[in-house]
Every structure is written in C-alpha cells, then in structure tokens.
Design a protein around this motif. Structure first.
Motif, short mmCIF file in Angstrom:
data_model
loop_
_atom_site.label_atom_id
_atom_site.label_comp_id
_atom_site.label_asym_id
_atom_site.label_seq_id
_atom_site.Cartn_x
_atom_site.Cartn_y
_atom_site.Cartn_z
N ARG A 59 -71.15 82.54 -87.05
CA ARG A 59 -71.54 82.12 -85.68
C ARG A 59 -72.87 82.76 -85.30
O ARG A 59 -73.74 82.10 -84.73
N ASP A 60 -73.01 84.06 -85.62
CA ASP A 60 -74.28 84.75 -85.31
C ASP A 60 -75.43 84.10 -86.07
O ASP A 60 -76.53 83.93 -85.54
N TYR A 61 -75.15 83.74 -87.33
CA TYR A 61 -76.19 83.10 -88.16
C TYR A 61 -76.62 81.76 -87.54
O TYR A 61 -77.81 81.48 -87.41
N LEU A 62 -75.62 80.97 -87.14
CA LEU A 62 -75.94 79.66 -86.55
C LEU A 62 -76.75 79.82 -85.27
O LEU A 62 -77.70 79.08 -85.03
N LYS A 63 -76.36 80.79 -84.48
CA LYS A 63 -77.09 81.05 -83.23
C LYS A 63 -78.53 81.44 -83.55
O LYS A 63 -79.47 80.95 -82.92
N MET A 64 -78.69 82.28 -84.57
CA MET A 64 -80.02 82.75 -84.92
C MET A 64 -80.91 81.61 -85.42
O MET A 64 -82.03 81.44 -84.94
N ILE A 65 -80.38 80.78 -86.33
CA ILE A 65 -81.27 79.74 -86.88
C ILE A 65 -81.51 78.58 -85.90
O ILE A 65 -82.49 77.87 -86.01
N THR A 66 -80.60 78.42 -84.93
CA THR A 66 -80.82 77.34 -83.97
C THR A 66 -81.73 77.78 -82.82
O THR A 66 -82.22 76.95 -82.06
N THR A 67 -81.96 79.09 -82.68
CA THR A 67 -82.82 79.57 -81.58
C THR A 67 -84.11 80.22 -82.11
O THR A 67 -84.96 80.64 -81.33
N HIS A 68 -84.23 80.31 -83.42
CA HIS A 68 -85.40 80.99 -84.02
C HIS A 68 -86.68 80.22 -83.68
O HIS A 68 -86.76 79.01 -83.90
N PRO A 69 -87.70 80.92 -83.17
CA PRO A 69 -88.92 80.22 -82.75
C PRO A 69 -89.68 79.58 -83.92
O PRO A 69 -90.47 78.66 -83.71
N GLY A 70 -89.43 80.07 -85.12
CA GLY A 70 -90.15 79.53 -86.28
C GLY A 70 -89.44 78.37 -86.95
O GLY A 70 -89.91 77.86 -87.98
N LEU A 71 -88.31 77.97 -86.40
CA LEU A 71 -87.52 76.93 -87.06
C LEU A 71 -87.14 75.80 -86.10
O LEU A 71 -86.95 76.03 -84.90
N GLU A 72 -87.00 74.62 -86.66
CA GLU A 72 -86.40 73.49 -85.96
C GLU A 72 -85.11 73.22 -86.72
O GLU A 72 -85.16 72.84 -87.89
N THR A 73 -83.95 73.48 -86.09
CA THR A 73 -82.68 73.39 -86.83
C THR A 73 -81.75 72.36 -86.24
O THR A 73 -81.64 72.23 -85.02
N THR A 74 -81.08 71.63 -87.12
CA THR A 74 -80.02 70.73 -86.67
C THR A 74 -78.79 70.95 -87.54
O THR A 74 -78.91 71.22 -88.73
N VAL A 75 -77.61 70.89 -86.92
CA VAL A 75 -76.37 71.11 -87.66
C VAL A 75 -75.65 69.77 -87.80
O VAL A 75 -75.42 69.08 -86.81
N ILE A 76 -75.31 69.44 -89.04
CA ILE A 76 -74.74 68.12 -89.31
C ILE A 76 -73.29 68.26 -89.80
O ILE A 76 -73.03 69.01 -90.75
N PRO A 77 -72.34 67.58 -89.16
CA PRO A 77 -70.94 67.69 -89.59
C PRO A 77 -70.65 66.81 -90.80
O PRO A 77 -69.90 65.85 -90.73
N LEU A 78 -71.25 67.15 -91.91
CA LEU A 78 -71.04 66.45 -93.17
C LEU A 78 -70.52 67.49 -94.16
O LEU A 78 -70.96 68.65 -94.09
N GLY A 79 -69.63 67.10 -95.07
CA GLY A 79 -69.06 68.10 -95.99
C GLY A 79 -68.35 69.16 -95.17
O GLY A 79 -67.46 68.86 -94.36
N ASP A 80 -68.78 70.42 -95.35
CA ASP A 80 -68.19 71.52 -94.58
C ASP A 80 -69.16 72.02 -93.51
O ASP A 80 -69.07 73.15 -93.06
N GLY A 81 -70.11 71.14 -93.13
CA GLY A 81 -71.11 71.50 -92.13
C GLY A 81 -72.38 71.99 -92.80
O GLY A 81 -72.35 72.93 -93.60
N ILE A 82 -73.48 71.30 -92.48
CA ILE A 82 -74.76 71.64 -93.12
C ILE A 82 -75.78 71.90 -92.02
O ILE A 82 -75.96 71.05 -91.14
N ALA A 83 -76.45 73.04 -92.07
CA ALA A 83 -77.56 73.29 -91.13
C ALA A 83 -78.86 73.02 -91.86
O ALA A 83 -79.08 73.55 -92.96
#
Ligand SMILES: C[S@@+](CC[C@H](N)C(=O)[O-])C[C@H]1O[C@@H](n2cnc3c(N)ncnc32)[C@H](O)[C@@H]1O
Length: 216
Positions: free
Chosen positions: A187-211
């Motif tokens: 959860r901490d990892y997902l929060k970090m990569i979805t709010t990181h200023p250097g990244l544009e992140t999307t999480v896709i509910p495919l397989g077991d979840g892919i960011a």
C-alpha cells in the motif's frame, strides 16, 4: 491464487491472448503443477503492447522465475534488436530459466543474473527504458529507490501483483498476521508511485494488478 478479475471475464480475455509455441504452453503447465507464479498470457499481451508503444529496447526484469515473462519481453524487443537483463534469487528456478531461454533460442537476447536483487541492482551500470518488477512484494519500495535513477526519462516502470489478490483493500484485522507487513508495504509503495512528482502512474486491474509508471 484468488483472482481480482471475474473468472468468466478473465477466461474471455484470455481467449484473445496471442498464440504461442508448444514450449510456452509446457512452461504454463509446469508453472501450474509446480506452484510457480507466472504472468498470465493476457498480462504478457499487455506488456508486449507497452513495449511496442514505448519502443523500449533495454529491459530490466526483477524476478525471472522460469523465464516465462522474460521470453515474452525478449520477443517484444526483437524488432528493435533489444536486450533483457533479468534477476532471479532462486538457484533451481534460475537453472530452469536458463534451459527455457535456450529452448526459445534467446540466449543472445537475455542475460540472467543469479542472486538477490538487493545485491545486484546497485552493481548495474546501465540505464533501462523498461523495468518490470515481479519479485518479493515487500521489497518493491526498496527496489524502487535503486531503480528510479536507472530508468531513463520517458521510460516505463511496470510493477506486477500490486493488488495482491485483493488483500490491499482488506482491513488489517481481516489479514493473516504474516500478510500484514507485505500488504502494508505494498500500500505504501502504491501511494508512493501514484504521488511521486517524477512519475505518471496508473493502476490496472489486470492479472493480479499492474501499476504502469511513466518517468517524466
Ligand atoms: C512471481 S515470480 C516471477 C514470475 C515471472 N516474472 C513470470 O511472470 O514468468 C517471482 C520470482 O522472483 C524471485 N525473487 C523474489 N525476491 C527476489 C529478490 N529479492 N531478488 C531476485 N529474485 C527474487 C522469486 O524467486 C520468484 O522466482
């Protein structure tokens, strides 16, 4: 493994997955029989799509297992004569992976590094335009710190299993004791990569979840 996607939908999606040689079907069977978790074909199809779209050439994978995903990645970079570097900690799996890579005729396109990613990543001198993390979920945060500087701007970081069979949405008291730490870290990892200023992140509910994270 509990599926985060409705099983009928998953089966339907899988019917659109690309055809593959018999040795890949045998690897799928081996993985199922030996409890090796590998990406399903529809995730392989999605990774292939991302690699083609981003015209990726130099790929790093953390978590080879038996090289099923590695072979898909290698096929995807073939039109650009690209290369895959992949890391596996488990000796037995690494040996099986080497055999499978040989069977696929991809020895020249894939470099397998045996050992703990925590020891190997800091030694890597190269930069990568596509990084696929598919290893111990509790370590994703640490991997990220070391991998971010090695990802070129415009490159993609793809993190697998980020929905952890749906465990990420359960309340802490619904989790087994041994699941708590890795789910909290995820959860901490997902929060970090979805709010990181250097990244544009999307999480896709495919397989077991892919960011999927694009480095700005
Ligand atoms: C989910 S499997 C990888 C599946 C593979 N990517 C595929 O889809 O075909 C995860 C693998 O990561 C390996 N692994 C876990 N932690 C690791 C680490 N710290 N360093 C290297 N490999 C690791 C495990 O031994 C396991 O084989």
């Amino acid at each position: 493994m509990v599926s985060i996607v409705d099983s009928a939908i998953e089966k339907y999606l899988r019917s659109f997955a690309p055809g593959r040689p018999d040795f890949m079907l045998e690897m799928e069977k081996y993985a199922e029989e030996n409890y090796v978790s590998i990406i399903p074909p529809e995730v392989a199809q999605f990774l292939t799509f991302l690699i083609h779209t981003n015209r990726s050439c130099n790929v790093l994978e953390i978590g080879t297992a038996i090289a099923y995903s590695t072979i898909w990645l290698a096929w995807a970079v073939e039109p650009r004569d690209g290369h895959i570097t992949t890391i596996e900690i488990n000796d037995r799996r690494a040996e099986t992976a080497i055999q499978n890579i040989k069977t696929a005729g991809l020895d020249n396109r894939i470099t397998l590094l045996k050992g703990h990613a925590v020891d190997i990543i800091p030694e890597l001198k190269d930069s990568y335009d596509f990084i696929f993390i598919d290893a111990a979920k509790g370590q994703y945060g640490w991997f990220f710190e070391e991998l971010y500087p090695r990802l070129v701007p415009g490159g993609l970081l793809v993190s697998d299993n980020v929905l952890a069979e749906g465990l990420v949405v359960l309340a802490d008291e619904q989790l087994r004791h041994r699941q708590k730490t890795s789910v909290r870290r995820l959860r901490d990892y997902l929060k970090m990569i979805t709010t990181h200023p250097g990244l544009e992140t999307t999480v896709i509910p495919l397989g077991d979840g892919i960011a999927v994270s694009l480095k700005r």
